[in-house]
Design an enzyme around this catalytic site. Structure first.
Site, PDB file in Angstrom:
ATOM      1  NE  ARG A 291      -0.159  -0.463   4.985  1.00  0.00           N
ATOM      2  CZ  ARG A 291       0.747   0.251   5.641  1.00  0.00           C
ATOM      3  NH1 ARG A 291       1.068   1.455   5.205  1.00  0.00           N
ATOM      4  NH2 ARG A 291       1.331  -0.208   6.727  1.00  0.00           N
ATOM      5  NE  ARG A 337       4.084   8.382  11.110  1.00  0.00           N
ATOM      6  CZ  ARG A 337       3.666   7.148  10.850  1.00  0.00           C
ATOM      7  NH1 ARG A 337       2.599   6.685  11.468  1.00  0.00           N
ATOM      8  NH2 ARG A 337       4.311   6.375  10.004  1.00  0.00           N
TER       9      ARG A 337
END
Length: 455
Positions: A291, A337
């Site tokens: 992915r 993040r």
């Protein structure tokens, strides 16, 4: 491909919508009841509610997603990452329903998604693998026998794993009994499959992953590596590219191994091959992520290549327009993040309303986010607020620019991991590139609150 349904939410859904619009493709957002005011819903051409807040009743509900595709006339589905992105059953249903699944073939997901089979494939293409069990470990008795053969400590890992789920470290035989049961239970809950296998625990490794792209015409390239060593409980917090410790000769060797592996699997899309790098400079294949990755952004900034666009083009059957000699790496890039978590309280989740949201701006700064002032971060999903991506001419310059960007990033109403990132950019071990995967966990165990001392 005229209309793509994005079977996801958050910043990755927003990212995919933008890539589709750049290519002139209409988009359909799906959302749960709690996500009715989410940014991906606002930006898509159409939006369909697919269920209640729990992901099992919405973003993981395959019949609801397929119904949304049917009523909107979507001819393709992009799964993003997480949720159903590596679910071979979902990909297979898309294929048999006449929908283009923007990702690998279902058979490829099943092959590479099974980490035991992926390791066997790696061995066939002479890619170094971590010593471990030959396949699935069915019971504790067999597991203890295998663990003794490998040598403690060992990692117990879910075959269908991802995101740090279904992974446990066993230090001795007694510990193995408890950790084996825990790993299988978590794997069952997270992936509906309790199967696990064993790997030798590599002491003080670094986590290196290679971005690859392959088309259905037999062409493959890698876009270099990302260093994802700064992790907490196997969840990545800071990523950078290129790796500050990888030499060009090693980059070439690892990149060729990554391409050989996905080529042998008939892999026709974008993906990531992950490795561990030990203290002596030996690398070992770990897994293939079938992915797009959260941190694809830093590779985009390093190479100037739109990875989501390439993923869509590969799904349309186009030939890859890039050769390996076309790939250039310019500068140094970090991704931070920014999560709604309290780093001073063991990274406890902090959902709630964003009273204000002022993301960093300016030269060399990119923000990928689905948040805005007044948005309420739900407690049901991942706590990511934004990905802050910063580029510099070299690592030192990128760190300096990152400090400026983090200082300018202001979030109100919830705790965030911004203080953690600011703390890390002042640590000598980080600046000197001398840290293993266990670094953050060691700091947590020592009681570190990740707060900078007042100047």
């Amino acid at each position: 491909m005229k209309k793509v349904l994005i079977a996801n939410r958050g910043e990755i859904a927003v990212r995919i919508i933008r890539a589709c619009h750049d290519l002139g493709i209409k988009t359909v957002a799906v959302y749960s009841e709690v996500d009715s005011e989410a940014l991906h819903v606002l930006l898509a051409d159409e939006a369909v509610c697919i269920g209640k807040a729990p992901s099992s009743e919405s973003y993981l509900k395959i019949p609801n997603i397929l119904s949304a595709a049917e009523i909107t006339g979507a001819d393709a589905i992009h799964p993003g990452y997480g949720f159903l992105s590596e679910n071979s059953h979902f990909a297979s249903i898309c294929e048999t329903s006449g929908l283009t699944f923007i990702g690998p073939k279902s058979s490829t997901i099943a092959l590479l998604g099974d980490k035991a089979q992926a390791k066997a494939m790696a061995r066939k293409v002479k890619c170094p693998v971590i010593p471990g069990s030959e396949g699935i470990v069915e019971n504790i008795e067999t597991g203890i026998k295998e663990a003794k053969k490998i040598g403690f400590p060992v990692m117990i890992k879910a075959t269908q794993g991802g995101g740090g789920k279904g992974i446990r470290l066993a230090t001795d035989e007694k510990d193995f009994v408890r950790q084996f049961a825990a790993a299988r239970a978590e794997a069952e809950v997270s992936f509906n499959c309790p199967d696990v296998y064993l790997e030798k625990f590599i002491v003080n490794p670094r986590h290196i992953e290679f971005q690859i792209i392959g088309d259905s015409h037999g062409h493959y390239v890698h876009l270099g590596e990302r260093d994802c060593t700064i992790q907490r409980r196997r969840q990545k917090l800071i990523e950078e590219a290129p790796s500050p410790v990888l030499k060009p000769s090693m980059r070439k060797k690892m990149g060729e191994c990554a391409k050989a592996l996905v080529k042998s699997a008939g892999y026709h899309t974008v993906g990531t091959v992950e490795f561990l790098l030990d203290e002596e400079g030996h690398f070992y294949f770990m897994e293939v992520n079938t992915r797009v990755q959260v941190e694809h952004t830093i590779t985009e900034e390093l190479t100037g290549i739109d990875i989501i666009e390439q993923q869509i083009r590969m799904a349309r059957g186009e030939k890859l327009s890039l050769s390996q000699s076309d790939i250039e790496f310019k500068g140094h890039v970090f991704e931070f993040r920014i999560n709604a978590e309290d780093p001073s309280n063991n990274f406890c989740p902090s959902p709630g309303k964003l009273e204000y949201y002022i993301p960093a701006q300016g030269p060399h700064v990119r923000i990928d986010s689905a948040c805005y002032a007044g948005y309420r971060i739900p407690p049901n999903y991942d706590s990511m607020v934004a990905k802050l991506i910063v580029k510099g001419k070299d690592r030192e310059d990128a760190i300096a620019k990152s400090k400026r960007a983090l200082r300018e990033f202001h979030i109100g109403g919830v705790h965030s991991t911004i203080p953690f990132h600011q703390f890390m950019l002042e640590q000598e071990r980080f600046l000197e590139k001398e840290y293993p995967i266990s670094y953050i966990d060691e700091l947590i165990d020592e009681g570190c609150t990740f707060k900078l001392e007042p100047v």
